[in-house]
Design an enzyme around this catalytic site. Structure first.
Site, PDB file in Angstrom:
ATOM      1  N   ARG A  80       0.827  -1.214   0.000  1.00 31.08           N
ATOM      2  CA  ARG A  80       0.000   0.000   0.000  1.00 31.08           C
ATOM      3  C   ARG A  80       0.864   1.269   0.000  1.00 31.08           C
ATOM      4  NH1 ARG A  80      -4.087  -0.021  -2.266  1.00 31.08           N
ATOM      5  NH2 ARG A  80      -4.699   1.916  -1.267  1.00 31.08           N
ATOM      6  N   ILE A  81       1.806   1.360   0.916  1.00 29.35           N
ATOM      7  CA  ILE A  81       2.607   2.578   1.031  1.00 29.35           C
ATOM      8  C   ILE A  81       3.656   2.663  -0.064  1.00 29.35           C
ATOM      9  CG2 ILE A  81       4.193   3.873   2.511  1.00 29.35           C
ATOM     10  CD1 ILE A  81       1.205   3.917   3.342  1.00 29.35           C
TER      11      ILE A  81
ATOM     12  N   CYS B 236       1.866   7.343   9.911  1.00 30.47           N
ATOM     13  CA  CYS B 236       0.859   8.307   9.483  1.00 30.47           C
ATOM     14  C   CYS B 236       0.323   9.090  10.674  1.00 30.47           C
ATOM     15  CB  CYS B 236      -0.281   7.599   8.748  1.00 30.47           C
ATOM     16  SG  CYS B 236      -1.033   6.234   9.674  1.00 30.47           S
ATOM     17  N   THR B 237       0.120   8.402  11.798  1.00 29.90           N
ATOM     18  CA  THR B 237      -0.401   9.076  12.996  1.00 29.90           C
ATOM     19  C   THR B 237       0.647  10.003  13.596  1.00 29.90           C
ATOM     20  OG1 THR B 237      -1.851   7.184  13.426  1.00 29.90           O
ATOM     21  CG2 THR B 237      -1.489   8.716  15.238  1.00 29.90           C
TER      22      THR B 237
ATOM     23  N   HIS C 112      -8.914   5.164  13.216  1.00 29.69           N
ATOM     24  CA  HIS C 112      -8.048   4.835  12.077  1.00 29.69           C
ATOM     25  C   HIS C 112      -8.699   3.766  11.201  1.00 29.69           C
ATOM     26  CE1 HIS C 112      -4.478   3.475   9.921  1.00 29.69           C
ATOM     27  NE2 HIS C 112      -3.739   4.410  10.494  1.00 29.69           N
TER      28      HIS C 112
ATOM     29  N   THR D 124      -6.361  -1.891   8.381  1.00 34.39           N
ATOM     30  CA  THR D 124      -5.120  -2.071   7.619  1.00 34.39           C
ATOM     31  C   THR D 124      -4.909  -3.557   7.318  1.00 34.39           C
ATOM     32  OG1 THR D 124      -3.650  -2.423   9.516  1.00 34.39           O
ATOM     33  CG2 THR D 124      -4.123  -0.133   8.906  1.00 34.39           C
ATOM     34  N   ASN D 125      -3.824  -3.844   6.574  1.00 30.22           N
ATOM     35  CA  ASN D 125      -3.521  -5.215   6.170  1.00 30.22           C
ATOM     36  C   ASN D 125      -3.140  -6.124   7.338  1.00 30.22           C
ATOM     37  OD1 ASN D 125      -4.050  -4.993   3.458  1.00 30.22           O
ATOM     38  ND2 ASN D 125      -1.962  -4.429   2.905  1.00 30.22           N
TER      39      ASN D 125
ATOM     40  N   ASN E 114      -4.460   8.366   5.999  1.00 27.49           N
ATOM     41  CA  ASN E 114      -3.357   7.594   6.556  1.00 27.49           C
ATOM     42  C   ASN E 114      -2.479   6.929   5.499  1.00 27.49           C
ATOM     43  OD1 ASN E 114      -6.197   6.301   7.112  1.00 27.49           O
ATOM     44  ND2 ASN E 114      -4.877   4.597   6.497  1.00 27.49           N
TER      45      ASN E 114
END
Length: 332
Positions: A11-12, A153-154, A180, A183-184, A314
Site C-alpha cells: 500500500r505505502i 501516518c499518525t 483509524h 489495515t492489512n 493515513n
C-alpha cells in the site's frame, strides 16, 4: 541526487512511487518485493481507493513499465538485492518489517548508504533519527544518520498539532485517540490472530489497537508526556486523531485556532498542515496530501483541557511525506 530504491511494493510503497512520479521528486532505480511483476503492476494501475493511474502499467520479467518508463524489478523473496551492484544509495523500506536496526542494517550490508523506514522504530536505538517534514527534517545529517525513520501516518498527523501548541502555549501532558481505517494487519473474517482484538473481522468491528505514534513523538520532543491509543474502524482510508492536552499557558479556542491558521499558511508547515473551517466527514480528506488537517470547529476547551482534532489520509498523506523526505535525503 543519490539513486533510490523502493523495497516493499504494498500500500505505502505503491502510493510513494505515485507521489514521486506525479510530483517529479525522483524515479527509483529499482523496486523490490516478493510478488510477481504482473500482479504488482495491476495493483499500481488500478487502486480501489485512489482510482486508475494516468498511464498504462504492465509487468514483464524484471521490469514494471509505467507508461513509457521501465523500472527494474527484483524479487526479494530469497534475499535483498545487491544495492551496491545496482548503484542504489538510499533504500526506502516500505516492507513494514524493518523497524529495528538489525532489519535496516541488512540494506547497509548489501551496499546501501542510507535507509528510510516507513514505520516507527521499535526504540530510539533502532534508528539514528526520527525526521518529519515541517517538524525537524532540517536536522538530517548524512554523515551520522544512516538509518532514518519518518514515523507513522499518525505520528505525522499529531506532530504539527504538538509543534503549534507547544510553541504557542506549552504542553504539560496529554492523551490522544486516533480513529483509524483498517489495515492489512487485520483479518476480513473472524479468526485467531497474534493480537487478540485483531481476531474479529476488520470491516465489521471497531477494534482497539496500540499506536506507536507517542513513542515516535518522544524521539523528537524528549520531555513530551503524551500517550495514546487507536481504534480501527471499517473505512478504507481516512483517519482522525483527537489530542487532549493540558497546556502550560492559558488559552482560548479562538487563540488556538488562530495559531493553527497562521502555522498552516507559512513555512515550515505550509503544505504539511491544513485547516478546515467548515464541518466535514472523512470523505473530505481522502486523497488529501497534507499530513495533518485541523478540524477547527472541533477545537474545544474545558477547564484546563484543550482538545484538538486532526484528520489525515493515513495512506496518501503519509506517502507524500515519505516521498518528500526521501527526495530531501537523496539530495544531500
Amino acid at each position: 541526487m543519490k539513486k533510490i530504491a523502493i523495497y516493499g511494493f504494498g500500500r505505502i510503497g505503491r502510493q510513494c512511487l505515485k507521489v514521486a512520479l506525479q510530483n517529479q521528486l525522483f524515479i527509483p532505480e529499482a523496486i523490490a518485493d516478493v510478488k510477481d511483476e504482473s500482479t504488482l503492476a495491476a495493483l499500481f494501475e488500478v487502486d480501489t481507493v485512489y482510482g486508475r493511474w494516468k498511464n498504462h502499467v504492465k509487468g514483464t520479467p524484471g521490469s514494471i513499465i509505467i507508461g513509457e518508463r521501465a523500472i527494474s524489478y527484483y524479487n526479494s523473496a530469497q534475499e535483498i538485492p545487491d544495492w551496491a551492484n545496482l548503484g542504489v544509495e538510499l533504500v526506502i523500506d516500505c516492507s513494514g518489517r524493518s523497524t529495528t536496526r538489525t532489519g535496516a542494517n541488512l540494506h547497509l550490508e548489501r551496499g546501501a548508504k542510507l535507509v528510510l523506514m516507513s514505520a516507527p522504530p521499535k526504540s530510539l536505538e533502532d534508528c539514528d533519527a526520527v525526521l518529519l517534514k515541517g517538524i525537524n527534517l532540517e536536522n538530517f545529517d548524512p554523515a551520522t544518520h544512516q538509518i532514518v525513520s519518518t514515523g507513522s501516518c499518525t505520528t505525522n498527523g499529531l506532530a504539527p498539532v504538538v509543534k503549534v501548541v507547544h510553541k504557542n502555549f506549552g504542553i504539560q501532558y496529554g492523551l490522544f485517540s486516533t480513529v483509524h481505517s483498517y489495515t492489512n494487519s487485520q483479518s476480513l473474517t473472524d479468526q485467531p490472530m497474534k493480537d487478540r482484538r485483531d481476531s474479529w473481522a476488520a470491516a465489521e468491528n471497531i477494534i482497539p489497537s496500540s499506536s506507536g505514534a507517542a513513542r515516535a513523538l518522544g524521539f523528537i520532543w524528549k520531555d513530551l508526556q503524551i500517550s495514546g491509543k487507536a481504534y480501527r474502524v471499517p473505512t478504507r482510508t481516512g483517519s482522525i486523531a483527537e489530542l487532549n492536552l493540558v497546556t502550560e499557558k492559558p488559552c482560548t479556542v479562538e487563540e488556538v485556532n488562530h495559531a493553527f491558521r497562521n502555522a498552516a499558511s507559512e513555512a515550515p508547515l505550509k503544505g504539511v498542515m491544513d485547516v478546515l473551517e467548515e464541518a466535514w466527514s472523512s470523505a473530505r480528506i481522502v486523497g488529501d496530501s497534507h499530513s495533518s488537517i485541523i478540524d477547527l470547529p472541533l477545537t474545544q476547551k474545558q477547564g484546563g483541557i484543550l482538545s484538538v482534532a486532526a484528520w489525515y489520509d493515513n495512506e496518501w498523506g503519509f506517502a507524500n511525506r515519505l516521498a518528500e523526505v526521501a527526495a530531501f535525503m537523496a539530495s544531500k
